[in-house]
Design a protein around this motif. Structure first.
Motif, PDB file in Angstrom:
ATOM      1  N   ALA A 210       0.803  -1.223   0.000  1.00  0.00           N
ATOM      2  CA  ALA A 210       0.000   0.000   0.000  1.00  0.00           C
ATOM      3  C   ALA A 210       0.841   1.281   0.000  1.00  0.00           C
ATOM      4  O   ALA A 210       0.291   2.383  -0.016  1.00  0.00           O
ATOM      5  CB  ALA A 210      -0.915  -0.006   1.223  1.00  0.00           C
ATOM      6  N   PHE A 211       2.169   1.143   0.013  1.00  0.00           N
ATOM      7  CA  PHE A 211       3.003   2.343   0.086  1.00  0.00           C
ATOM      8  C   PHE A 211       2.873   3.195  -1.181  1.00  0.00           C
ATOM      9  O   PHE A 211       2.823   2.666  -2.294  1.00  0.00           O
ATOM     10  CB  PHE A 211       4.485   1.974   0.250  1.00  0.00           C
ATOM     11  N   SER A 212       2.874   4.500  -0.993  1.00  0.00           N
ATOM     12  CA  SER A 212       2.912   5.421  -2.130  1.00  0.00           C
ATOM     13  C   SER A 212       4.331   5.990  -2.232  1.00  0.00           C
ATOM     14  O   SER A 212       5.148   5.819  -1.321  1.00  0.00           O
ATOM     15  CB  SER A 212       1.918   6.566  -1.899  1.00  0.00           C
ATOM     16  N   TYR A 213       4.591   6.674  -3.325  1.00  0.00           N
ATOM     17  CA  TYR A 213       5.930   7.236  -3.529  1.00  0.00           C
ATOM     18  C   TYR A 213       6.311   8.202  -2.411  1.00  0.00           C
ATOM     19  O   TYR A 213       7.408   8.138  -1.871  1.00  0.00           O
ATOM     20  CB  TYR A 213       6.014   7.941  -4.893  1.00  0.00           C
ATOM     21  N   ASP A 214       5.357   9.091  -2.050  1.00  0.00           N
ATOM     22  CA  ASP A 214       5.717  10.066  -1.013  1.00  0.00           C
ATOM     23  C   ASP A 214       6.011   9.370   0.317  1.00  0.00           C
ATOM     24  O   ASP A 214       6.910   9.776   1.055  1.00  0.00           O
ATOM     25  CB  ASP A 214       4.633  11.146  -0.852  1.00  0.00           C
ATOM     26  N   GLN A 215       5.308   8.267   0.591  1.00  0.00           N
ATOM     27  CA  GLN A 215       5.590   7.553   1.852  1.00  0.00           C
ATOM     28  C   GLN A 215       6.988   6.944   1.844  1.00  0.00           C
ATOM     29  O   GLN A 215       7.728   7.064   2.810  1.00  0.00           O
ATOM     30  CB  GLN A 215       4.544   6.459   2.089  1.00  0.00           C
ATOM     31  N   VAL A 216       7.361   6.287   0.744  1.00  0.00           N
ATOM     32  CA  VAL A 216       8.687   5.646   0.751  1.00  0.00           C
ATOM     33  C   VAL A 216       9.808   6.670   0.743  1.00  0.00           C
ATOM     34  O   VAL A 216      10.834   6.491   1.398  1.00  0.00           O
ATOM     35  CB  VAL A 216       8.877   4.606  -0.394  1.00  0.00           C
ATOM     36  N   ILE A 217       9.602   7.772   0.020  1.00  0.00           N
ATOM     37  CA  ILE A 217      10.698   8.760  -0.021  1.00  0.00           C
ATOM     38  C   ILE A 217      10.762   9.569   1.270  1.00  0.00           C
ATOM     39  O   ILE A 217      11.844   9.836   1.797  1.00  0.00           O
ATOM     40  CB  ILE A 217      10.637   9.661  -1.276  1.00  0.00           C
ATOM     41  N   ASN A 218       9.617   9.916   1.826  1.00  0.00           N
ATOM     42  CA  ASN A 218       9.636  10.736   3.037  1.00  0.00           C
ATOM     43  C   ASN A 218      10.257  10.007   4.214  1.00  0.00           C
ATOM     44  O   ASN A 218      10.962  10.598   5.025  1.00  0.00           O
ATOM     45  CB  ASN A 218       8.220  11.202   3.399  1.00  0.00           C
TER      46      ASN A 218
ATOM     47  N   ASN B 150      12.343   7.485   3.816  1.00  0.00           N
ATOM     48  CA  ASN B 150      13.601   6.893   3.340  1.00  0.00           C
ATOM     49  C   ASN B 150      13.581   5.374   3.535  1.00  0.00           C
ATOM     50  O   ASN B 150      14.511   4.787   4.110  1.00  0.00           O
ATOM     51  CB  ASN B 150      14.799   7.528   4.043  1.00  0.00           C
ATOM     52  N   PHE B 151      12.509   4.768   3.044  1.00  0.00           N
ATOM     53  CA  PHE B 151      12.260   3.331   3.208  1.00  0.00           C
ATOM     54  C   PHE B 151      13.477   2.501   2.774  1.00  0.00           C
ATOM     55  O   PHE B 151      14.037   2.744   1.717  1.00  0.00           O
ATOM     56  CB  PHE B 151      11.025   2.957   2.378  1.00  0.00           C
ATOM     57  N   ILE B 152      13.856   1.553   3.586  1.00  0.00           N
ATOM     58  CA  ILE B 152      14.989   0.623   3.469  1.00  0.00           C
ATOM     59  C   ILE B 152      16.373   1.268   3.551  1.00  0.00           C
ATOM     60  O   ILE B 152      17.375   0.595   3.331  1.00  0.00           O
ATOM     61  CB  ILE B 152      14.921  -0.339   2.243  1.00  0.00           C
ATOM     62  N   ALA B 153      16.442   2.557   3.906  1.00  0.00           N
ATOM     63  CA  ALA B 153      17.769   3.181   4.038  1.00  0.00           C
ATOM     64  C   ALA B 153      18.592   2.457   5.102  1.00  0.00           C
ATOM     65  O   ALA B 153      19.819   2.352   4.991  1.00  0.00           O
ATOM     66  CB  ALA B 153      17.638   4.656   4.368  1.00  0.00           C
ATOM     67  N   ASN B 154      17.909   1.940   6.134  1.00  0.00           N
ATOM     68  CA  ASN B 154      18.659   1.290   7.228  1.00  0.00           C
ATOM     69  C   ASN B 154      19.292  -0.037   6.791  1.00  0.00           C
ATOM     70  O   ASN B 154      20.132  -0.573   7.492  1.00  0.00           O
ATOM     71  CB  ASN B 154      17.771   1.102   8.469  1.00  0.00           C
TER      72      ASN B 154
END
Ligand code: HXC
Length: 262
Positions: A77-85, A87-91
């Motif tokens: 269900a993730f949207s682009y703004d959610q993943v970028i805001n 920083n999804f998987i940066a860790n």
């Protein structure tokens, strides 16, 4: 502190705390790597990295799955703004910063993020049933944590393209031939062999283990000349260690070296 997604134990022949075993433990989802699991893994690995007793780490899953990838149900269900805001998987990148050797003992599925997690480790031992793939393309996305980068450096462009563009599984033998995996074992032996390897490494001097890992990794980050300079400086620096004196003295005196991690 109780762990929700991991099982942690220690072993080691000389020091029984020198080898840490971290087992992914989310069996119902084939160890799908949801965000809280990766957060927990990062915390645990950082703690082990800072623990002076630990000299090598083994990361494993179950006999059926090392990890079947990032959690598709979480991502759906993730949207682009959610993943970028956020920083999804940066860790995920933090795992590559662990200074002690991490050995992946891979049985069964190592798919998508599972394959990427294995490649973030330093050595991969695989069971005969291991299946590696970057199947993200079948989900309408691409690899996000090294599947187009580390894999290409390891197996070359043609095989990496094939894997990233089809999502097809690569078996243990083929992965070994391609250099992705260093050895293949019967499934029930993979973890034991990885622990034996970790124990063998744990007999060495800790600062030298750390220097060796760092120097090998430089080969992926820089030019040959810069890498060779870095290696030579690191080699020179070992002459400041008591363990370097001990290692060479033991050889000359025909005895086994006894390292003290200094
Ligand atoms: C969430 C997953 C999952 C995943 C399996 N499960 N993989 N849940 N995310 N990646 C869940 C299933 O939904 C199911 O739960 C349970 O685990 C068992 O899986 P089954 O499919 O029933 O098992 P099986 O038929 O044996 O098939 C195994 C499989 C298949 C071939 C591994 O599960 C599969 O194709 N999984 C997805 C593999 C994949 O595409 N990975 C890449 C993800 S994307 P329920 O509750 O339904 O029984 C990715 C991006 C990385 O990794 C980007 C950077 C981090």
């Amino acid at each position: 502190k109780t762990l929700e997604y991991l099982i942690l134990s220690r072993t080691g022949s000389t020091n029984p705390r020198s080898v840490a075993l971290v087992q992914l433990n989310r069996p119902k989802a084939l160890n799908a790597l949801c965000d809280p699991l990766m957060a927990e893994l990062n915390v645990v690995l950082k703690e082990l990295d800072a623990d002076p007793d630990v000299k090598a780490i083994v990361l494993t899953g179950s006999e059926k799955a090392f990890a079947a990838g990032a959690d598709i149900k979480e991502m759906q269900a993730f949207s682009y703004d959610q993943v970028i805001n956020r920083n999804f998987i940066a860790n995920w990148a933090d795992i590559a910063k662990i200074r002690k050797p991490v050995i992946a003992a891979v049985n069964g599925f190592a798919l998508g993020g599972g394959c990427e997690l294995a490649m973030t480790c330093d050595i991969i031992y695989a069971g005969e049933n291991a299946k590696f793939a970057q199947p993200e393309i079948k989900l309408g996305t691409i690899a996000g944590a090294g599947g187009t980068q580390r894999l290409t450096r390891v197996v070359g462009k043609s095989k990496s393209m094939e894997m990233n563009l089809t999502g097809d599984f690569v078996g243990a033998k083929e992965a070994e031939q391609a250099g992705l995996v260093s050895k293949v074992f019967p499934v029930d032996k993979t973890l034991d062999e990885a622990l034996k390897l970790a124990d063998k490494i744990a007999q060495m001097s800790l600062p030298v283990i750390i220097l060796a890992k760092e120097a090998v990794n430089k080969a992926y980050e820089t030019t040959l000349t810069t890498g060779l300079d870095f290696e030579r400086r690191s080699f020179h620096s070992t002459f400041g260690l008591a363990d370097r004196t001990e290692g060479m003295t033991a050889f000359v005196n025909k005895r086994v070296a006894k390292f003290e991690d200094k």
